[in-house]
Design an enzyme around this catalytic site. Structure first.
Site, mmCIF file in Angstrom:
data_model
loop_
_atom_site.group_PDB
_atom_site.id
_atom_site.type_symbol
_atom_site.label_atom_id
_atom_site.label_comp_id
_atom_site.label_asym_id
_atom_site.label_seq_id
_atom_site.Cartn_x
_atom_site.Cartn_y
_atom_site.Cartn_z
ATOM 1 N N CYS A 1 0.822 -1.216 0.000
ATOM 2 C CA CYS A 1 0.000 0.000 0.000
ATOM 3 C C CYS A 1 0.853 1.262 0.000
ATOM 4 O O CYS A 1 0.331 2.368 -0.032
ATOM 5 C CB CYS A 1 -0.961 -0.008 1.177
ATOM 6 S SG CYS A 1 -0.223 -0.572 2.698
ATOM 7 N N ASP B 1 2.631 2.442 2.397
ATOM 8 C CA ASP B 1 2.657 3.116 3.695
ATOM 9 C C ASP B 1 4.091 3.214 4.232
ATOM 10 O O ASP B 1 4.877 2.285 4.076
ATOM 11 C CB ASP B 1 1.833 2.347 4.733
ATOM 12 C CG ASP B 1 0.335 2.440 4.456
ATOM 13 O OD1 ASP B 1 -0.030 3.119 3.480
ATOM 14 O OD2 ASP B 1 -0.443 1.843 5.210
ATOM 15 N N CYS C 1 -2.914 4.750 5.536
ATOM 16 C CA CYS C 1 -4.366 4.772 5.759
ATOM 17 C C CYS C 1 -4.669 5.016 7.234
ATOM 18 O O CYS C 1 -3.769 5.030 8.079
ATOM 19 C CB CYS C 1 -4.965 3.445 5.314
ATOM 20 S SG CYS C 1 -4.396 2.071 6.324
ATOM 21 N N CYS D 1 -1.443 -3.484 8.845
ATOM 22 C CA CYS D 1 -1.110 -2.196 9.474
ATOM 23 C C CYS D 1 -0.595 -2.424 10.891
ATOM 24 O O CYS D 1 0.321 -1.732 11.343
ATOM 25 C CB CYS D 1 -2.337 -1.287 9.534
ATOM 26 S SG CYS D 1 -2.989 -0.888 7.912
#
Lengths: 175, 131
Positions: B37, B39, B63, B106
């Protein structure tokens, strides 16, 4: 499923985009619903499945990151489902600096210039990673494949930066 | 996708956002990223002579779940010893924040950030000991 074979290409990272689009249209014609109107349900179902494969194949081969991932997947390295964490500190520091720079763009006196500068440094790094990727995919040895996988991960971060840049540009100039 | 109240709370009022001087010998910096993603997460811990984490700061680009995971971790590690902090597991983070399966990575990222920071601290201490 080897999408390169489906499209009649050698399993090779470099690909002719015009040729790819042409093969895609040819393949689509072979499974067009009109051709199967008078065929059995079984044959219709197969044609629908084939259509899905052709579409997946086209999306995969068209995008350089996904194409490279597909090559590694064919060699037994699955990157598309990995949740592994990248810990390359200097690379991540650079990513963070770029994210900060993107945040600062809207406050700049000349945001256009800021965008252009970031764009060109993104491009420069992308080109570098892509070239290392191409060389190592070509080599197709164990270690080379791992180096290629690393470049793909880096290119994914670059793609994210690119998305963010476009989003910021859209917001700023209300495109 | 709906975020849990816990995620929204940390996302809207993130705790301990910021940076510390990474050259400070008592500051440990953990940098981690998730390629899927894009991140990027930075976790910094200020660790005193007794090995207790006095302060923690984070900066995360990602996110809501990634921001909430790192925010939560900064709250949890404060006052803990390095050994205690090292035991924090992603499953605890995911449970506290009620993360859905697609956002579990995450919490893994946040756990890895703690580990990366602690490793950074150890290598810093070794470098100092060697002069």
């Amino acid at each position: 499923m080897n999408y390169f074979e489906l499209f009649g290409f050698p399993t090779h990272f470099s690909i002719d985009n015009a040729q790819l689009s042409e093969r895609y249209r040819e393949l689509q014609r072979t499974v067009h619903p009109d051709k199967f109107a008078n065929k059995s349900e079984q044959e219709k179902l197969l044609a629908v499945q084939k259509t899905a494969q052709i579409n997946d194949g086209f999306q995969t081969l068209k995008n350089p990151i996904r194409r490279a991932e597909h090559i590694l997947q064919l060699r037994g390295i699955d990157l598309s489902h990995e949740t592994a964490t990248v810990k390359d500190t200097s690379f991540l520091m650079q990513q963070m600096e770029w994210r900060e720079a993107l945040e600062d763009i809207s406050a700049m006196a000349d945001p256009h210039q800021g965008i252009d500068e970031l764009q060109s440094s993104f491009k420069q790094h992308e080109t570098e990673y892509s070239s290392i990727l191409a060389t190592n995919l070509e080599a197709n040895a164990n270690e080379a494949n791992l180096i290629a996988a690393d470049q793909i991960r880096k290119l994914k971060f670059m793609a994210k930066l690119q998305d963010e840049l476009i989003r910021i540009e859209d917001d700023l100039f209300d495109l | 996708m709906a975020y849990s109240e816990e995620v929204i709370d940390h996302y809207e009022n993130p705790r301990n956002v910021g940076s510390m001087d990474k050259n400070d010998p008592n500051v440990a910096t953990g940098m981690v990223g998730a390629p899927a993603c894009g991140d990027v997460m930075k976790l910094q811990l200020k660790i005193n002579e007794e090995g207790i984490i006095e302060d923690a700061k984070f900066k995360t680009y990602g996110c809501g779940s990634a921001i909430a995971s790192s925010s939560l971790v900064t709250e949890w590690v404060k006052g803990k010893t390095m050994e205690e902090a090292a035991k924090i597991k992603n499953t605890q983070i995911a449970q506290e924040l009620a993360l859905p399966p697609v956002k579990i990575h995450c919490s893994i990222l946040a756990e890895d950030a703690i580990q990366a920071a602690l490793e950074d601290f150890k290598s810093k201490q070794q470098a100092l000991a060697q002069g």
